[in-house]
Design an enzyme around this catalytic site. Structure first.
Site, PDB file in Angstrom:
ATOM      1  N   GLY A   8       0.796  -1.219   0.000  1.00 40.45           N
ATOM      2  CA  GLY A   8       0.000   0.000   0.000  1.00 40.45           C
ATOM      3  C   GLY A   8       0.829   1.268   0.000  1.00 40.45           C
ATOM      4  O   GLY A   8       0.289   2.362  -0.172  1.00 40.45           O
ATOM      5  N   GLY A   9       2.132   1.153   0.181  1.00 47.03           N
ATOM      6  CA  GLY A   9       2.992   2.327   0.200  1.00 47.03           C
ATOM      7  C   GLY A   9       3.289   2.841  -1.189  1.00 47.03           C
ATOM      8  O   GLY A   9       2.898   2.252  -2.199  1.00 47.03           O
ATOM      9  N   ILE A  60       6.201   3.057  -2.858  1.00 52.36           N
ATOM     10  CA  ILE A  60       7.031   2.135  -3.619  1.00 52.36           C
ATOM     11  C   ILE A  60       6.287   0.827  -3.871  1.00 52.36           C
ATOM     12  O   ILE A  60       6.264   0.302  -4.992  1.00 52.36           O
ATOM     13  CB  ILE A  60       8.347   1.847  -2.873  1.00 52.36           C
ATOM     14  CG1 ILE A  60       9.201   3.116  -2.803  1.00 52.36           C
ATOM     15  CG2 ILE A  60       9.128   0.742  -3.563  1.00 52.36           C
ATOM     16  CD1 ILE A  60       9.700   3.596  -4.122  1.00 52.36           C
ATOM     17  N   SER A 101      15.935  -1.371   0.659  1.00 55.63           N
ATOM     18  CA  SER A 101      16.651  -0.649   1.700  1.00 55.63           C
ATOM     19  C   SER A 101      16.750   0.841   1.340  1.00 55.63           C
ATOM     20  O   SER A 101      16.020   1.331   0.471  1.00 55.63           O
ATOM     21  CB  SER A 101      18.038  -1.277   1.899  1.00 55.63           C
ATOM     22  OG  SER A 101      18.677  -0.737   3.044  1.00 55.63           O
ATOM     23  N   LYS A 145      20.339   5.530   3.761  1.00 55.11           N
ATOM     24  CA  LYS A 145      20.639   5.819   5.163  1.00 55.11           C
ATOM     25  C   LYS A 145      21.250   4.614   5.886  1.00 55.11           C
ATOM     26  O   LYS A 145      21.739   4.736   7.006  1.00 55.11           O
ATOM     27  CB  LYS A 145      19.379   6.306   5.868  1.00 55.11           C
ATOM     28  CG  LYS A 145      18.916   7.664   5.351  1.00 55.11           C
ATOM     29  CD  LYS A 145      17.570   8.054   5.887  1.00 55.11           C
ATOM     30  CE  LYS A 145      17.166   9.424   5.358  1.00 55.11           C
ATOM     31  NZ  LYS A 145      17.083   9.474   3.873  1.00 55.11           N
ATOM     32  N   GLU A 168      20.449  13.117  11.624  1.00 57.71           N
ATOM     33  CA  GLU A 168      20.393  13.489  10.212  1.00 57.71           C
ATOM     34  C   GLU A 168      21.778  13.904   9.705  1.00 57.71           C
ATOM     35  O   GLU A 168      22.504  14.622  10.379  1.00 57.71           O
ATOM     36  CB  GLU A 168      19.400  14.637  10.015  1.00 57.71           C
ATOM     37  CG  GLU A 168      19.139  14.975   8.553  1.00 57.71           C
ATOM     38  CD  GLU A 168      18.061  16.031   8.398  1.00 57.71           C
ATOM     39  OE1 GLU A 168      17.416  16.062   7.349  1.00 57.71           O
ATOM     40  OE2 GLU A 168      17.873  16.831   9.344  1.00 57.71           O
TER      41      GLU A 168
END
Length: 601
Positions: free
Chosen positions: A301-302, A304, A417, A420, A549
């Site tokens: 459902g995302g 990607i 993946s 990050k 970050e």
């Protein structure tokens, strides 16, 4: 309303029949006249040498034959646009057949009267030119009556090639068009004096501002087939600086599908400016491990996951299974890939990858051959606050899916993946790095292509930076940027999914495949471009880097050696494997805290 619609349809049918009758009579008349003229040319206009009865009989015969052939190949059935190349081609074919058949008739059968055997051959070009002329005149009449009004917004078209010609014609022949083309822009010096449908080339791309001022243009339409992003960025900057709204023409492929209109134009988006050209995929490699196989996608459902489902369905899998914990997202994925949102098909499964027993039972029952593992938590700031959630979904959830795949004999496993995971400095990065190691462990145990695919930010994905920026701009700002020098890698959703699928066809056991992301892009540049495209005066506020970050993201770890043995846009690297018995939440949290902040450049 039903009566009105029926009356309108009947009227359109009558008009079409009326046009067909007129055009067929005109064509027939042209053949009769062409035959008579051909006879006079043959006898050098000696009227006494012409057998008028036989000549007229031949002309009538050729006219009837041409019209019959025309009906049989759709010339008079409104199958082709008037004056189009398709119609001209069909007219030429029908005329050639007519000429050949009647030349043979004159040669082998003949008439009672002596007629020149070359008569049908001489009549062929005469009739053809006359029929072309009739259609051209009719096309001119249509175009003259269909021009957009003076109230339409004046526009410049960049590109005087095939795409530009299609755009100009569409705008010039649509009386309802909200745009009116007033000039062409092209850097090709050989097109300096070119006109397309009466619209002249007024300068090159360096003249956009001056030409816009000269013509009063308000819109700049980029009509260049497969325009490169660098050129599109330059044109957008030039158009924006000149106060023009910049729009893009449809692709050449779309233009070939049928007529276009002003509604097919769209504003240039930030995705156009930082995305890249289409990926060169090897269909044979993809089809080899997808076609005829059962394919399961977690996180379907995302952003990607749903795009993966759409693209995978094109390769003819035996069964496409979509798994997600979000029922609404599953419905949207089903609509995109299956064409319905009924939520009652066997292709959708509502489940959470955190539940090992549930996932194992699903795999036992459905027995997929190929798995794309896209389910994950991905928001860096949120996972910094709740690292235990990153562990439960990104680490233990991946382990659950991997072990279920191993137990049910899955032949190919692709873990999606992120960049990050390279030299991680955040809970998100560390959790995805462990997921890569768990996948590598499964590859070691099975000897099968269980692998990970790593890429950077995906343009336009749900909850990503660009939609957030767009919402801030629409609300009037300010637009928040963490640091003026921060950079990120970007990839469009379709491009990312194409390369993920391609990676499944070439990846080897235990590898991490790293997709080529091009050059990193400054977030500040994106923010400025989005503000410029919006035409609003939006303030930019710097908030500082968030916990975990990086200033500049990386795609490759410090100990990773790359090679590109199969695809120029996909690098291969190996990662250490991590067995489940060596996985410990406490150790993971301690190691993450020790490394946090040490890699932030």
């Amino acid at each position: 309303m039903m009566f009105t619609n029926e009356s309108s349809r009947t009227l359109r049918v009558r008009r079409a029949r009326y046009k067909t009758a007129i055009l067929s009579f005109l064509d027939g008349g042209i053949w009769i006249i062409a035959t008579v003229v051909a006879s006079q040319l043959r006898y050098e206009f000696d009227l006494t040498s012409t057998d008028w009865d036989a000549t007229l009989l031949l002309g009538i015969g050729m006219a009837l034959f041409f019209v019959i052939v025309g009906f049989s190949i759709g010339l008079y059935l409104n199958r082709y646009a008037y004056g189009s190349f398709d119609e001209i081609r069909v007219v030429t074919i029908a005329a050639f057949m007519t000429s050949v058949i009647f030349s043979l008739v004159l040669l082998f059968v003949g008439f009672e009267a002596e007629l020149p055997r070359s008569l049908a051959i001489i009549a062929f070009p005469l009739a053809l030119v006359a029929m072309f002329g009739v259609r051209y005149a009719y096309r001119l009449l249509i175009d003259r009556n269909r021009k957009p009004g003076l109230v339409a917004t004046p526009a410049l078209v960049v590109g005087a090639g095939q795409a530009g010609e299609v755009v100009v014609r569409a705008m010039r022949t649509d009386p309802q068009s909200p745009l009116r083309v007033v000039g062409l822009i092209d850097d090709d010096v050989t097109k300096k004096r070119l006109q397309l449908h009466g619209v002249p080339v007024l300068g090159g791309t360096q003249d956009i501002a001056s030409v816009a001022k000269q013509t009063g243009a308000k819109v700049l339409i980029v009509a260049i087939g497969d325009v490169q992003q660098e050129l599109l960025r330059d044109l957008t900057d030039s158009g924006t600086a000149a106060g023009l709204k910049v729009m893009r023409a449809p692709t050449i492929q779309r233009m070939m599908e049928g007529p276009i209109a002003a509604q097919d134009l769209r504003s240039v988006s930030i995705e156009d400016l930082i995305g890249r050209t289409a990926v060169d995929t090897n269909i044979e490699e993809i089809a080899g491990f997808i076609t005829g196989k059962k394919v399961l996608v977690t996180g379907a459902g995302g952003s990607i996951g749903s795009e993966l489902c759409v693209q995978l369905s094109k390769f003819g899998p035996k069964e496409l299974i979509m798994l997600d914990r979000d029922e609404t997202a599953l419905q949207q994925a089903q609509i995109r890939s299956q064409g319905n949102g009924l939520l009652d098909g066997e292709e959708i499964i509502l489940a959470n990858i955190r539940e090992a027993d549930v996932i194992r039972k699903i795999f036992e029952d459905r027995k997929p051959d190929v798995v794309f593992h896209a389910a994950a938590l991905k928001h860096l700031p949120m996972l910094e606050k709740f690292p235990h959630e990153a562990w439960k979904t990104n680490v233990l959830g991946t382990l659950n899916v991997v072990q279920a795949a191993m137990a049910s004999d899955v032949s190919t496993f692709i873990n999606i993946s992120t960049d990050k995971a390279a030299n991680p400095s955040s809970a998100l990065g560390h959790s995805k790095r462990v997921a890569e190691k768990v996948t590598a462990w499964a590859a070691k145990e099975t000897g099968r292509p269980y692998l990970s695919v790593r890429f950077g930010n995906v343009i336009g994905s749900r909850g990503s930076m660009l939609p957030t920026f767009q919402s801030l701009i629409e609300s009037g700002g300010p637009l928040t940027v963490t640091h003026p020098d921060v950079t990120r890698y970007f990839m469009t959703i379709p491009e990312a999914c194409q390369l993920v699928i391609q990676a499944g066809g070439i990846g080897r056991a235990g590898e991490v495949l790293i997709l080529d992301m091009g050059e990193p892009v400054k977030i500040l540049d994106i923010a400025k471009r989005m503000i410029a495209i919006s035409g609003k005066d939006i303030e930019i506020v710097y908030t500082g880097l968030r916990e975990g970050e990086k200033l500049h993201e990386e795609l490759v770890g410090v100990k990773e050696n790359l090679e590109r043995p199969f695809h120029e846009q996909i690098s291969h690297a190996t990662v250490d494997h991590l067995a489940p018995e060596n996985m410990d939440l406490t150790v993971w949290l301690e190691r993450m805290e020790d490394e946090k902040g040490t890699i932030k450049t």
